[in-house]
Design a protein around this motif. Structure first.
Motif, PDB file in Angstrom:
ATOM      1  N   GLY A 199      31.439  76.900  45.842  1.00  0.00           N
ATOM      2  CA  GLY A 199      30.272  77.207  46.841  1.00  0.00           C
ATOM      3  C   GLY A 199      29.872  78.422  46.672  1.00  0.00           C
ATOM      4  O   GLY A 199      30.284  79.112  45.877  1.00  0.00           O
ATOM      5  N   GLY A 238      25.872  74.596  55.189  1.00  0.00           N
ATOM      6  CA  GLY A 238      26.631  75.657  54.204  1.00  0.00           C
ATOM      7  C   GLY A 238      26.100  75.294  52.515  1.00  0.00           C
ATOM      8  O   GLY A 238      25.303  74.599  52.651  1.00  0.00           O
ATOM      9  N   ASP A 288      27.820  79.325  51.970  1.00  0.00           N
ATOM     10  CA  ASP A 288      28.823  78.864  52.877  1.00  0.00           C
ATOM     11  C   ASP A 288      29.518  79.964  53.753  1.00  0.00           C
ATOM     12  O   ASP A 288      30.091  79.511  54.637  1.00  0.00           O
ATOM     13  CB  ASP A 288      30.012  78.362  51.744  1.00  0.00           C
ATOM     14  CG  ASP A 288      29.735  77.164  51.053  1.00  0.00           C
ATOM     15  OD1 ASP A 288      29.329  75.985  51.679  1.00  0.00           O
ATOM     16  OD2 ASP A 288      29.397  77.041  49.934  1.00  0.00           O
ATOM     17  N   ILE A 301      36.153  78.737  54.860  1.00  0.00           N
ATOM     18  CA  ILE A 301      35.285  77.555  54.279  1.00  0.00           C
ATOM     19  C   ILE A 301      35.917  75.766  53.889  1.00  0.00           C
ATOM     20  O   ILE A 301      35.572  74.993  54.133  1.00  0.00           O
ATOM     21  CB  ILE A 301      34.519  78.083  52.915  1.00  0.00           C
ATOM     22  CG1 ILE A 301      33.719  79.312  52.811  1.00  0.00           C
ATOM     23  CG2 ILE A 301      33.862  76.965  51.992  1.00  0.00           C
ATOM     24  CD1 ILE A 301      33.292  80.100  51.825  1.00  0.00           C
TER      25      ILE A 301
END
Length: 412
Positions: A67, A48, A124, A322
């Motif tokens: 992210g 990720g 991600d 995530i």
């Protein structure tokens, strides 16, 4: 599950080296780092953005971002997709996520290439719209990243999914027009035969068309083969299709239902080309809820699928995956019956003439099924019967069904 030790053994380096590369630490040579990344990718290790060389944790902490996510859409040239993409980007910012968009053009080879390109950038997670790929293929190509699908066409939902209540949208469109005395309806954007015979059935198109037919049957509205025009949901093509039918054929109908708003905008122009005034000579109704419909002349009456809510739910599900979260496997289906707005103005600025969602009881207007029930591998609560793939392999896939409602304008 592939471990750091497995990658180290395959790449011929130490476990610490693998850890440094995947965390973005700059203490490894470029050549070694590339070999480790290629090995991890080949072994389908979930990489990720939070731990890849595409952006270090130190930089992400400094700018406040958590992210990066990739968004795969059919094309940005259509108002629905462009507005949805914009709303997803806004929703991602609210979760401190950055987002990038990739076009797929709804071709399987292009979809696969888009996922590969997104995966190479070490995102991600992914949000995918209108895919024709099987969930296992999406999961494999994305290297098992958390993935959320929007209006997924594949019958088995093995990944988190956000759906629009398309079948109910078709019913609401017919019910709305019928409640205003329209009985001779033309449906633009799909035909029953094409939906039955096509090897690649579009879930949204089929559901909206099916909802229209179900409501026409229930309300006793007449229709035949001439009541359906199979044309792509494109304003120019729909304008041309109306012109091709001619004024005499159009005068057989008192209202037109278009299976999306771009089609409706094209139909309004096509009617004008024939000298037909909307809504005086013929009513036109869309199905999407794009903001552009508020500014057409006349303003577009449509079934609002709540584009912003779709985007917010997709990003919420993805951000939760995530972060390693889960809702306990209980599903997250919203009330498919929609909002109970009894009058007042639509909060996005469209005119609501006081009917809200046209609720007439179980046997009258708005009397169809209120949910997807056990369709597509989901039970009534939205629980999937299959385990999710990849990064959520030990979690149940979740389905969120965003409700729809009529947004009354001036075209019907």
């Amino acid at each position: 599950m592939v471990t750091l030790q497995d990658i180290a053994r395959e790449a011929g380096v130490s476990k610490m080296t693998v850890s440094n590369v995947l965390r973005g630490n700059g203490h490894v040579s470029e050549r070694t780092a590339q070999r480790v990344l290629e090995t991890a990718k080949a072994m389908r290790y979930r990489i990720g953005a939070r731990n890849a060389a595409a952006g270090s944790l130190k930089r992400r902490d400094s700018d406040g971002m958590r992210g990066t996510i990739g968004i795969a859409v059919s094309t940005l040239r259509t108002p629905w997709v462009a507005e949805l993409s914009s709303c997803i980007i806004d929703a991602a910012k609210a979760h401190n996520l950055t987002a990038a968009v990739e076009e797929t053009h709804v071709r399987q080879e292009d979809e696969a290439d888009a996922i590969r390109r997104l995966s190479e950038h070490f995102y991600d997670g992914l949000i995918f719209t209108h895919s024709n790929l099987a969930p296992e293929i999406i999961d494999r190509l994305s290297m098992h990243r958390p993935t959320v699908l929007i209006d997924y066409t594949y019958p088995r939902r093995a990944l988190d999914t956000v759906t629009t209540d398309s079948e109910r949208g078709g019913r609401l469109a017919v019910e709305y027009l019928a409640s205003r005395g329209f009985r001779r309806l033309l449906i633009v954007g799909g035909t029953p035969d094409a939906e039955r015979n096509s090897p690649d059935i579009n879930y949204v198109r089929g559901a909206r068309l099916g909802g229209c037919i179900e409501a026409m049957d229930r309300l006793g509205l007449p229709y035949d083969d001439r009541s359906f025009v199979g044309v792509k949901w494109d304003a120019d093509l729909c304008r041309a299709a109306i012109g091709g039918l001619g004024r005499a054929a159009m005068e057989r109908f008192d209202a037109v239902i278009c299976l999306n708003d771009s089609a409706a905008i094209g139909v309004i122009r096509g009617c004008r080309d024939l000298g037909l005034a909307v809504p005086d000579d013929i009513a036109v109704m869309g199905m999407s809820g794009i903001e552009l419909g508020l500014y057409t002349t006349p303003s577009l009456t449509t079934v609002d699928m709540d584009i912003r809510r779709i985007a917010e739910e997709a990003v919420r599900l993805l951000a939760d995956r995530i972060d390693g979260g889960d809702d306990g496997g209980t599903g997250d289906r919203l009330d498919c019956r929609g909002r109970e707005d009894r009058g007042g103005r639509e909060d996005r600025g469209g005119r609501d003439d006081g009917d809200g969602e046209i609720d007439g009881g179980s046997d009258g207007i708005n009397g169809g099924r209120s949910g997807n029930g056990g369709n597509d591998g989901n039970d009534g609560d939205g629980n999937g019967s299959h385990r999710a793939c990849g990064g959520s392999a030990d979690l149940e896939p979740r389905t969120v069904n965003v409700p729809c409602r009529v947004r009354a304008g001036e075209s019907a």
